[in-house]
Design an enzyme around this catalytic site. Structure first.
Site, short mmCIF file in Angstrom:
data_model
loop_
_atom_site.label_atom_id
_atom_site.label_comp_id
_atom_site.label_asym_id
_atom_site.label_seq_id
_atom_site.Cartn_x
_atom_site.Cartn_y
_atom_site.Cartn_z
N TYR A 1 3.70 24.46 -13.05
CA TYR A 1 2.50 24.42 -13.89
C TYR A 1 1.45 23.47 -13.29
O TYR A 1 1.70 22.28 -13.14
CB TYR A 1 2.83 23.98 -15.31
CG TYR A 1 3.66 24.95 -16.12
CD1 TYR A 1 3.82 26.28 -15.73
CD2 TYR A 1 4.28 24.54 -17.30
CE1 TYR A 1 4.58 27.16 -16.48
CE2 TYR A 1 5.04 25.43 -18.05
CZ TYR A 1 5.19 26.73 -17.64
OH TYR A 1 5.94 27.60 -18.39
N SER A 2 0.31 24.04 -12.99
CA SER A 2 -0.81 23.28 -12.42
C SER A 2 -0.37 22.43 -11.24
O SER A 2 -0.75 21.26 -11.10
CB SER A 2 -1.47 22.41 -13.50
OG SER A 2 -2.03 23.22 -14.51
#
Length: 326
Positions: free
Chosen positions: A61-62
């Site tokens: 995630y990110s």
């Protein structure tokens, strides 16, 4: 807030899990709609104040910044022993043939990277982020077992896959005396109910906790069919989840609106109450980028739908193509 055991474990988790994919540096990774650290922290704090003790993120995630943001916020706002931290492994973290997947090499490297970013010496739940068709499941399971024995994870879990794959993994772990999966993070909501056919019954039979992702169908169940959000306009993965069933899906959305209107409640509360009421569901994973998202999720825990309301919500559903495994 209510708390339940995660499957057949002694671990108590809140009936709502805060999904942290929404929190991350916007220009790191494919999700331009994520909230930066300063904007994210109030949501994590509000979740804790509402009694949520269960937080789910992933290394991918990110580009790892979600884990960093979540780890710093939890350290600042609460004690480590008061929260259940879950993260995931599989997604691509660097270039090259060994930059992703569930090989022993990847798992051993990525657990240490996740712990460093989260600022903790262990995670409570370490999950495989989908099935890796390029790595023998035996290699993955033994590596995960070693992660647990090393004290770096307390439990292991899995995410969306075919029920036969999950059954195979459970059987192989039992045969070898390796740590078994205790949870399944799969795709369950009023617009996608295919997991009711095989996976949910399997999880109930095996004592597996179920922590569904996208219980509000990426927000589609919370608004009129023809409206959109910044996320829906840029969410390429989300666009693949509802192809070919728009007419029936629209009727489900309208049913949610009707039941919510009759109760004087929000659509999100009704849709979440339906998921929470399904047999075997432990803790739906909700995203929160507005404070009302958290308020609705917490309120849904106390809502009990009538048999008539459930029939009205479920009646328009038609079989869907199996999706969500990629």
């Amino acid at each position: 807030m209510e708390y339940v055991k995660l499957g057949h474990t002694g671990l108590d988790v809140s009936r709502i899990c805060l999904g942290c994919m929404s929190y991350g540096v916007p220009d790191r990774g494919p999700h331009a709609w994520t909230l930066d650290e300063a904007t994210s922290r109030p949501f994590i704090k509000a979740a804790l104040e509402a009694g949520i003790n269960f937080f789910d993120t992933a290394n991918v995630y990110s580009d790892g910044t979600s884990e960093e943001i979540v780890g710093r916020a939890l350290k600042d706002f609460t004690s480590r022993h008061d929260v259940v931290i879950a993260t995931k492994v599989n997604g691509r973290m660097h270039k090259g043939p060994n930059g992703a997947g569930l090989s022993r090499r990847a798992i051993m490297a990525e657990i240490d990277n996740s712990l460093r970013r989260l600022g903790t010496d262990h995670v409570d739940l370490y999950q495989i982020h989908r099935w890796d068709y390029r790595t023998p499941i035996e290699e993955t399971l033994e590596a995960l077992h070693d992660v647990v024995k090393a004290g770096k994870a307390r439990y292991i879990g899995a995410s969306s896959m075919y029920a036969w794959q999950f059954a195979q993994a459970l059987a192989i772990a039992e045969r070898h005396g390796w740590t078994r999966f205790v949870s399944m993070q799969n795709y369950v909501n009023l617009l996608y109910r295919e997991e009711e056919r095989e996976m949910l019954p399997l999880c109930r039979a095996e004592g597996i906790g179920v922590i569904p992702w996208s219980p509000l169908a990426r927000g589609r169940l919370t608004r009129d069919w023809d409206t959109s959000s910044a996320r829906s306009e840029t969410d390429e993965f989300g666009k693949t989840l509802y192809a070919g069933t728009q007419d029936a899906d629209r009727k489900v959305v309208e049913a949610v609106a009707a039941v919510a209107g009759g109760r004087g409640l929000s659509r999100a509360q009704i849709a979440l109450a339906w998921v929470l009421g399904k047999p075997g569901i432990t803790s739906p994973i909700i995203g929160a980028t507005k404070i009302e998202h958290l308020n609705d999720a917490v309120a849904a825990v106390k809502i009990k739908l009538s048999e008539d309301e459930i029939v009205r919500l479920e009646a328009p559903y038609v079989p869907h193509q199996v999706v969500g495994f990629s």
